[in-house]
Design a protein around this motif. Structure first.
Motif, PDB file in Angstrom:
ATOM      1  N   ALA A  41      44.640  35.014  34.321  1.00 30.36           N
ATOM      2  CA  ALA A  41      43.343  34.569  33.815  1.00 30.36           C
ATOM      3  C   ALA A  41      42.461  34.150  34.977  1.00 30.36           C
ATOM      4  CB  ALA A  41      43.509  33.399  32.850  1.00 30.36           C
ATOM      5  N   CYS A  42      41.158  34.211  34.752  1.00 23.72           N
ATOM      6  CA  CYS A  42      40.167  33.748  35.717  1.00 23.72           C
ATOM      7  C   CYS A  42      39.144  32.886  34.991  1.00 23.72           C
ATOM      8  CB  CYS A  42      39.458  34.921  36.379  1.00 23.72           C
ATOM      9  SG  CYS A  42      40.517  35.885  37.479  1.00 23.72           S
ATOM     10  N   THR A  43      38.567  31.944  35.720  1.00 21.52           N
ATOM     11  CA  THR A  43      37.521  31.098  35.156  1.00 21.52           C
ATOM     12  C   THR A  43      36.250  31.298  35.962  1.00 21.52           C
ATOM     13  OG1 THR A  43      37.984  29.197  36.568  1.00 21.52           O
ATOM     14  CG2 THR A  43      39.212  29.350  34.508  1.00 21.52           C
ATOM     15  N   ILE A  48      40.624  23.369  37.926  1.00 26.11           N
ATOM     16  CA  ILE A  48      41.985  23.704  37.525  1.00 26.11           C
ATOM     17  C   ILE A  48      42.180  23.476  36.029  1.00 26.11           C
ATOM     18  CG2 ILE A  48      43.027  21.462  38.051  1.00 26.11           C
ATOM     19  CD1 ILE A  48      44.664  24.842  38.724  1.00 26.11           C
ATOM     20  N   SER A  49      41.479  22.500  35.455  1.00 30.10           N
ATOM     21  CA  SER A  49      41.613  22.270  34.018  1.00 30.10           C
ATOM     22  C   SER A  49      41.029  23.435  33.219  1.00 30.10           C
ATOM     23  CB  SER A  49      40.968  20.948  33.610  1.00 30.10           C
ATOM     24  OG  SER A  49      39.604  20.942  33.906  1.00 30.10           O
ATOM     25  N   GLY A  74      41.396  31.027  44.738  1.00 29.98           N
ATOM     26  CA  GLY A  74      39.958  31.224  44.603  1.00 29.98           C
ATOM     27  C   GLY A  74      39.162  30.122  45.253  1.00 29.98           C
ATOM     28  N   ASN A  75      37.887  30.391  45.467  1.00 29.44           N
ATOM     29  CA  ASN A  75      36.972  29.416  46.034  1.00 29.44           C
ATOM     30  C   ASN A  75      35.975  28.950  44.985  1.00 29.44           C
ATOM     31  OD1 ASN A  75      38.048  29.408  48.623  1.00 29.44           O
ATOM     32  ND2 ASN A  75      36.905  31.225  49.200  1.00 29.44           N
ATOM     33  N   ASN A  76      35.032  29.794  44.644  1.00 26.05           N
ATOM     34  CA  ASN A  76      34.031  29.449  43.641  1.00 26.05           C
ATOM     35  C   ASN A  76      34.479  29.797  42.233  1.00 26.05           C
ATOM     36  OD1 ASN A  76      32.318  28.596  45.652  1.00 26.05           O
ATOM     37  ND2 ASN A  76      31.417  30.624  45.903  1.00 26.05           N
ATOM     38  N   ARG A  77      35.546  30.549  42.145  1.00 21.51           N
ATOM     39  CA  ARG A  77      36.086  31.015  40.870  1.00 21.51           C
ATOM     40  C   ARG A  77      37.598  31.023  40.980  1.00 21.51           C
ATOM     41  NH1 ARG A  77      35.805  37.071  38.641  1.00 21.51           N
ATOM     42  NH2 ARG A  77      36.335  36.572  36.497  1.00 21.51           N
TER      43      ARG A  77
END
Length: 86
Positions: A41-43, A48-49, A74-77
């Motif tokens: 998954a990616c946000t 982290i939440s 990831g950095n910004n994502r």
């Protein structure tokens, strides 16, 4: 009025039952459960939440009882992977 009360009661019970079937985040592989796969998954944020929430949604959709995050980057994502167990 009776229909409104019955509808509210049904919605409340449905909400309670859906929250009880969500997958649990674990720190180590559960001894009593079998690994059934891996999810990713990616946000859109670096929280982290948010990643945990996305993993929980995916694990629950796959019918998992629990999941264990094995990597995140990831950095910004943020993106990550988790093992799922039944």
């Amino acid at each position: 009025m009776k229909n409104v009360t019955m509808t509210l009661a049904a919605l409340t019970l449905a909400t309670l039952s859906f929250s009880s079937i969500a997958a649990n985040l674990v720190d180590s592989a559960p001894v009593t459960q079998e690994k059934v796969g891996v999810i990713t998954a990616c946000t859109s944020s670096n929280s982290i939440s948010s990643l945990q929430h996305e993993m929980n949604v995916k694990a629950t959709r796959m019918g998992a009882s629990s999941y264990r995050i094995v990597g995140a980057y990831g950095n910004n994502r943020l993106c990550g992977s988790a093992e799922i167990y039944k």
